[in-house]
Design a protein around this motif. Structure first.
Motif, PDB file in Angstrom:
ATOM      1  N   ASP A  72      -1.270 -57.151  17.245  1.00 22.77           N
ATOM      2  CA  ASP A  72      -2.422 -57.954  16.861  1.00 22.77           C
ATOM      3  C   ASP A  72      -2.928 -58.755  18.056  1.00 22.77           C
ATOM      4  N   ASP A  73      -4.056 -59.442  17.846  1.00 22.42           N
ATOM      5  CA  ASP A  73      -4.710 -60.147  18.951  1.00 22.42           C
ATOM      6  C   ASP A  73      -3.987 -61.414  19.370  1.00 22.42           C
ATOM      7  N   THR A  74      -3.128 -61.946  18.512  1.00 23.41           N
ATOM      8  CA  THR A  74      -2.522 -63.248  18.810  1.00 23.41           C
ATOM      9  C   THR A  74      -1.029 -63.121  19.117  1.00 23.41           C
ATOM     10  N   PHE A  75      -0.218 -62.948  18.087  1.00 20.76           N
ATOM     11  CA  PHE A  75       1.231 -62.932  18.267  1.00 20.76           C
ATOM     12  C   PHE A  75       1.665 -61.817  19.214  1.00 20.76           C
ATOM     13  N   GLY A  76       1.187 -60.600  18.979  1.00 19.50           N
ATOM     14  CA  GLY A  76       1.594 -59.476  19.810  1.00 19.50           C
ATOM     15  C   GLY A  76       1.142 -59.616  21.254  1.00 19.50           C
ATOM     16  N   SER A  77      -0.083 -60.098  21.450  1.00 24.83           N
ATOM     17  CA  SER A  77      -0.585 -60.280  22.818  1.00 24.83           C
ATOM     18  C   SER A  77       0.246 -61.313  23.570  1.00 24.83           C
TER      19      SER A  77
END
Length: 651
Positions: A355-360
């Protein structure tokens, strides 16, 4: 689309193969900067002024956006080559991955559909604690605050906010449009000396507000409360949590853009027909209850939808499609990543979806402080992780990726991803899709550096079309020697099995099939079926009065699935009067057996014989019968003048 890329080795901390990158992507590479965001920023600005520029730096994106506005240049695109490729234990082999990432960044993103939401700052604070009272006092200068307490208590009138008492019975809506019902509602009576007095309690008080700040410490008012815009909740015993939600609430006044995450095509929905239940996958998976039943289809409240994408991934008919971005954009990015990686000389790539937040953030921390990502692991950032369904997973494998790994975030809708992963693996015929559930960068690296044998598709596909079409195309590429693939229960692909001994060819299933997979033959009694169109919604099995239909989840990859086949047929029955064919012989014989001589309407041979007639002959027989149901009362005798005069007393 960008024409050139500005490269920077970030103070010499990474190595970029500009020649390979340019050859594989067609981008014109700048000279290699060392400090493009600092000492060399003037040279960077000169290149940005030319326009159509892609910046190979994500960390300083805000700086470069401000620089572009300052010099009047177009806002450049951005791609993170450093954290996702350059900073890695495999950095010396990362050139193909850098080329793939740069090529994917060239693809323009479709404009997002939005809706304006207006909040006038009417804030309801729920709670009787000191924290709730203090929050009301602090926010009163920024918002129109009303404090809802559980029971009346001594209050000094004249506070900068209104205090009411009651029990919140119902709450609906989202930011800017909450509607509330309060029982045992009481207000403070203005005026008078001494402690404040309260009005008598009454139920069913209705009101509205723009923001709800829940400091009651009770259960949340809404499912998935963290996904409900305008609803803020914190433990009143935690001063840090209360301060955080207070700051957030103070900014919720004005006009906001609400993204419209999904599209709904009601005519394609297979939710219900004739009050018989069918598909309810989206209803069961929606965490915010934004989807509700509306008769034969579902309806979706875009103001409540949080955009998780799970409904679009599970919808068998594509009645619900994700639109931020559309699935076609995801397919195009997958094809570009895999194709460019091969073009740059890479072999056996693996896809990492996050995802754009946690994974990044996990990837960035792994790159800065750990081993980073392996050279063959290509990350793909998506806005809705649960919306990455089996079609996208299979498309990635069929485009040339040997493995698909998905990094779960703390708030990811896991049931949807788990079922879609199982379905993708069943269709692919191997455990090629994995879910990674870690919360630290080192755990991510450890999971990815465990390399195994990869099976790469022989001829990559071009993923174009709907999700069902791409799934079928990918399955044919991944399993060319398997004509029919068995699937787990509840899969959206499959066949129907018809018990020919039980089926009476009433064709109720044909009239209600939402996908048109079941059909009839106007010339003779037949039940036809096209497997490729079947959604496995179960409506036909639910509606069948003889329980003659069962579902068989499978994916038929042969051409036979694209054509109609006869599931059951019978000899037609000829009319006993004119010989015209109508109905099926077994149906007419069964009706004769049940009604002839046993029902009042068919008690004699003449009336029973009408069962064996076609529509036209039956009407003729009824009209000419002794007890004609179409006959009216006898016509009255015509009255003449003589009849009238004969009754007068003066004649």
């Amino acid at each position: 689309m960008s024409k050139s890329i500005i490269l920077c080795d970030c103070l010499g901390s990474q190595s970029i193969d500009a020649e390979t990158l340019s050859r594989a992507t067609g981008l014109e590479c700048s000279k290699m900067f060392t400090h493009a965001c600092g000492a060399q920023i003037e040279q960077t600005a000169a290149l940005m002024a030319e326009g159509d520029v892609l910046m190979a730096c994500q960390q300083e994106a805000r700086l470069f956006e401000e620089l572009a506005q300052e010099i009047g240049a177009p806002i450049p695109g951005f791609v993170d080559l450093r954290d996702r490729a350059g900073w890695s234990d495999d950095a010396t082999k990362a050139a193909p991955k850098m080329a793939a990432l740069a090529a994917e960044a060239k693809i323009g993103r479709p404009a997002e559909r939005t809706l304006d939401v207006v909040s006038n700052g009417a804030c309801l604070i729920i709670g009787s604690s000191d924290a709730a009272l203090q929050a009301a006092q602090d926010l009163a200068s920024a918002l129109a605050v009303t404090l809802l307490v559980a029971e009346p208590h001594d209050v000094i009138p004249g506070q900068p906010f209104e205090t009411v008492s009651g029990r919140l019975n119902r709450a609906k809506g989202s930011l800017g449009q909450f509607s509330l019902r309060i029982d045992r509602f009481q207000q403070i009576v203005a005026g008078g000396r001494g402690a404040a007095t309260w009005t008598p309690a009454r139920d069913a008080a209705l009101t509205e507000c723009d923001v709800i700040l829940d400091l009651s410490g009770d259960s949340p008012l809404f499912p998935a409360p963290e996904k409900r815009d305008g609803y803020l909740r914190a433990d009143p015993g935690s001063s840090t949590a209360v301060a955080k939600v207070m700051l957030e609430a103070s900014t919720m006044i004005g006009t906001f853009e609400k993204p419209l995450f999904v599209r709904l095509e009601e005519s394609l929905c297979a939710h219900s027909r004739a009050e018989q239940p069918a598909c309810s996958k989206c209803l069961d998976i929606c965490p915010t209850s934004a989807i509700t039943s509306a008769g034969e289809h579902v309806t979706l409240d875009p103001m409540i939808c949080a955009g998780c994408g799970a409904c679009a991934a599970l919808c068998p008919s594509s009645a619900i499609t994700y639109d931020a971005p559309p699935v076609a954009d995801v397919f195009a990015r997958l094809n570009t990543l895999a194709g460019t990686y091969r073009k740059a000389g890479g072999e056996a790539p693996r896809l990492l979806v996050h995802d754009d937040t946690f994974g990044s953030e996990l990837i960035s921390l792994s790159a800065r402080f750990g081993r980073g990502l392996p050279a063959e692991v290509i990350p793909l950032s998506v806005s809705a992780l649960a919306g990455f369904g089996h079609a996208e997973m299979l498309a990635a494998l069929a485009c040339g990726f040997g493995q698909v790994s998905i990094v779960l975030a703390p708030r990811t809708e896991r049931p949807a991803l788990e079922s879609e992963t199982a379905l993708a693996c069943a269709i692919a015929g191997r455990e090629a899709v994995h879910l990674i559930d870690v919360d630290d960068p080192d755990g991510l690296s450890d999971a990815l550096y465990e390399r195994g044998e990869l099976e790469i598709v022989g001829t990559p596909i071009l993923p174009l079309g709907t999700r069902r079409q791409v799934t079928r195309l990918a399955a044919q590429a991944l399993r060319p020697e398997t004509p029919v693939i068995d699937l787990p229960d509840a899969a959206p692909y499959g066949a129907v099995l018809v018990d020919q001994d039980a089926c009476t060819l009433c064709l109720s299933c044909v009239s209600l099939c939402p996908a048109g997979a079941l059909g009839d033959n106007p010339d003779k009694p037949q039940l036809r079926f096209e497997e490729n169109a079947c959604l496995q919604c179960g409506l036909c099995a639910n509606i069948c009065p003889e329980d003659a239909i069962t579902l068989a989840p499978q994916l038929n990859l042969t051409d036979a699935a694209l054509t109609q086949k006869v599931m059951h047929e019978e000899e037609p029955f000829p009319c006993v009067e004119c010989g015209a064919l109508f109905g099926s012989k077994s149906t007419v014989e069964r009706i004769m057996e049940k009604l002839a001589g046993k029902h009042a309407m068919f008690s004699n041979p003449q009336t029973a014989r009408m069962i064996q007639m076609c529509d036209n002959c039956r009407i003729q027989a009824q009209y000419h019968s002794e007890n004609n149901p179409f006959a009216g009362k006898p016509r009255p005798q015509v009255r003449t003048t003589d009849d009238y005069l004969s009754k007068r007393k003066d004649h």
